[in-house]
Design a protein around this motif. Sequence first.
Motif: not given
Length: 197
Positions: A129, A155-159, A194-196
Amino acid sequence: MRELRAPIVCLIAALALSGCMSTTGPVAVAPAPIGYAEPVPVRIDSGYHLDAGDRLRVVVYGQEGLTNTYAIDAAGSITMPLIGSVPARGRTPAGLAGEIAARLRNGYIREPSVAVEIDAYRPFFILGEVAAPGQYPYVPNMTVESAVAIAGGFSPRAKRDAVTVTHTDASGSGRFIVPPGTPIGPGDTVFVSERWF
């Protein structure tokens, strides 16, 4: 003068905290919050172990025909005039210089003086991400944060609080979950998950 001020200020502050400067007795001081950080290991070129993809500057003093830039090939060797293929994988630059000197001493040059410097490190890889995952040139003292920045940021969804780093050295390969300030090395793979939520 500025160099002298800092130790003097620290000495005065220490004396004030201990109560030595107070004429009315010890001074009550509220404890300040303290942040603890893990020590950051420092990478030193002399202890660096070479591998495929590193580009080296080999200097044989007094021998212009041998002094050149050599890339370590996929087999882990460099190929030089006179002595041919020299194994470099897993060696330090100083160890490789010693091996080259020993081979040159064996029938080619009476007392060779050899130096090996790293001209360019092998690349690192960043996946997951980030804006632009891929292979990038390694820069000394690089951290996970700087690797992410080179790849265009999260990215916007990154952890963002921890990433996985795969590191391979002489003892083998390992995967580690690390915070963003962790140093990385040449050839490492950084994976941003990716973070959940």
